[in-house]
Design a protein around this motif. Structure first.
Motif, PDB file in Angstrom:
ATOM      1  N   THR A  50     -40.187   2.716 -17.458  1.00 41.74           N
ATOM      2  CA  THR A  50     -41.378   3.316 -16.715  1.00 41.74           C
ATOM      3  C   THR A  50     -41.001   4.227 -15.342  1.00 41.74           C
ATOM      4  O   THR A  50     -42.038   4.617 -14.620  1.00 41.74           O
ATOM      5  N   ALA A  51     -39.991   4.375 -15.435  1.00 39.38           N
ATOM      6  CA  ALA A  51     -39.386   5.180 -14.246  1.00 39.38           C
ATOM      7  C   ALA A  51     -40.107   6.396 -14.222  1.00 39.38           C
ATOM      8  O   ALA A  51     -40.324   6.958 -13.175  1.00 39.38           O
ATOM      9  N   ASP A  52     -39.984   7.165 -15.321  1.00 40.48           N
ATOM     10  CA  ASP A  52     -40.470   8.680 -15.272  1.00 40.48           C
ATOM     11  C   ASP A  52     -41.919   8.861 -15.003  1.00 40.48           C
ATOM     12  O   ASP A  52     -42.417   9.475 -13.980  1.00 40.48           O
ATOM     13  N   PRO A  53     -42.725   7.903 -15.865  1.00 32.84           N
ATOM     14  CA  PRO A  53     -44.237   8.010 -15.391  1.00 32.84           C
ATOM     15  C   PRO A  53     -44.644   7.480 -14.145  1.00 32.84           C
ATOM     16  O   PRO A  53     -45.545   7.879 -13.577  1.00 32.84           O
ATOM     17  N   GLN A  54     -43.768   6.603 -13.545  1.00 32.14           N
ATOM     18  CA  GLN A  54     -43.899   6.130 -12.198  1.00 32.14           C
ATOM     19  C   GLN A  54     -44.108   6.960 -11.103  1.00 32.14           C
ATOM     20  O   GLN A  54     -44.847   6.944 -10.378  1.00 32.14           O
ATOM     21  N   ARG A  55     -42.970   8.017 -11.262  1.00 34.40           N
ATOM     22  CA  ARG A  55     -43.082   9.083 -10.133  1.00 34.40           C
ATOM     23  C   ARG A  55     -44.151   9.837 -10.262  1.00 34.40           C
ATOM     24  O   ARG A  55     -44.550  10.205  -9.150  1.00 34.40           O
ATOM     25  N   TYR A  56     -44.816  10.165 -11.237  1.00 37.48           N
ATOM     26  CA  TYR A  56     -46.121  10.999 -11.543  1.00 37.48           C
ATOM     27  C   TYR A  56     -47.226  10.305 -11.212  1.00 37.48           C
ATOM     28  O   TYR A  56     -48.183  10.851 -10.659  1.00 37.48           O
ATOM     29  N   GLY A  57     -47.299   8.966 -11.410  1.00 37.56           N
ATOM     30  CA  GLY A  57     -48.505   8.024 -11.082  1.00 37.56           C
ATOM     31  C   GLY A  57     -49.518   8.238 -12.318  1.00 37.56           C
ATOM     32  O   GLY A  57     -49.154   9.271 -13.214  1.00 37.56           O
ATOM     33  N   PHE A  58     -50.108   7.421 -12.688  1.00 35.92           N
ATOM     34  CA  PHE A  58     -50.847   7.253 -14.114  1.00 35.92           C
ATOM     35  C   PHE A  58     -51.959   8.495 -13.850  1.00 35.92           C
ATOM     36  O   PHE A  58     -52.731   8.681 -12.871  1.00 35.92           O
ATOM     37  N   HIS A  59     -51.901   8.974 -14.901  1.00 40.75           N
ATOM     38  CA  HIS A  59     -52.832  10.376 -14.843  1.00 40.75           C
ATOM     39  C   HIS A  59     -52.855  11.098 -16.356  1.00 40.75           C
ATOM     40  O   HIS A  59     -51.914  10.625 -17.352  1.00 40.75           O
TER      41      HIS A  59
END
Length: 229
Positions: A50-59
């Motif tokens: 989940t590291a990569d999507p975590q940086r962008y935030g749920f979207h």
């Protein structure tokens, strides 16, 4: 500073809360949240996935991250987003499911939905005047040699390959998942998001995300409701 226009539900929506706890970060507050290990997945594996999507935030990406044009100021851009939302009607995707796009998993529409495609295209076009041109480095990071002819043309014209006919709505939940772990991940996500799978998803607003410095986490500058939401 880079900006992005993303769809995400409102801050206190149950889906926003569930996704923040799954990804381990709340883009509204910027706070990190504990990730819970589960049967078959350790804390370390889930944190890595989940590291990569975590940086962008749920979207779901509507207008991909960009720097403002040289003659544009943040306040002008924010006002334009507000005007757009005020005249654009909210709508509902009939049903969303857990889907796999390549090697990663996301929440996606169960069936293609024309109003959603039109909404995304309208955002891309409406805010193009506020986008600074891509640098050579930006273009190179997109690996144009791996893109289709249409995607390369989109990259040149709109600053992002996956727009217009190439747009696929998805709310990313993982980074790349190894093939031998994919079935277990699908089962885990269907369980974690059981309250949302196979149900409608309201497109009720638009979020302005900001990245203060390259590579830092994105946070939500403002969430603006669409007309009628």
């Amino acid at each position: 500073m880079r900006y992005a226009l993303y769809f995400t539900p409102p801050e206190h929506d149950p889906l926003s809360r569930a996704a923040a706890h799954w990804l381990g970060r709340d883009p509204f507050s910027g706070k990190t949240l504990p990730i819970s290990p589960t049967d078959g997945f350790s804390y370390e594996e889930l944190a890595d996935l989940t590291a990569d999507p975590q940086r962008y935030g749920f979207h779901a990406t509507m207008k991909a991250p960009f720097s403002l044009a040289a003659d544009c100021r943040e306040g002008e851009f924010v006002d334009a987003v507000g005007r757009f939302c005020g005249k654009t009607s909210s709508f509902t995707i009939p049903s969303v499911v857990i889907g796999q796009l390549g090697h990663f998993f996301a929440l996606v529409p169960e069936q293609p939905f024309t109003p959603l495609q039109a909404f995304a295209a309208e955002i891309v076009e409406a805010f193009e005047p506020y986008r600074a041109p891509l640098s050579d480095g930006d273009v190179a990071r997109r690996k144009p040699e791996t893109l289709s002819e249409t995607q390369r043309a989109n990259l040149v014209r709109w600053g992002y390959p996956y727009v217009m006919d190439e747009f696929r709505f998805h709310m990313t939940l993982t980074g790349p998942v190894k093939a031998e772990r994919a079935a277990a991940m699908r089962d885990l996500l269907n369980g974690r998001f059981a309250d949302f799978v196979g149900r409608p998803l309201g497109i009720s607003g638009l979020a302005l995300y900001v990245e203060k410095e390259r590579g830092t986490p994105f946070t939500i500058h403002s969430w603006l409701p669409l007309s009628g939401a």
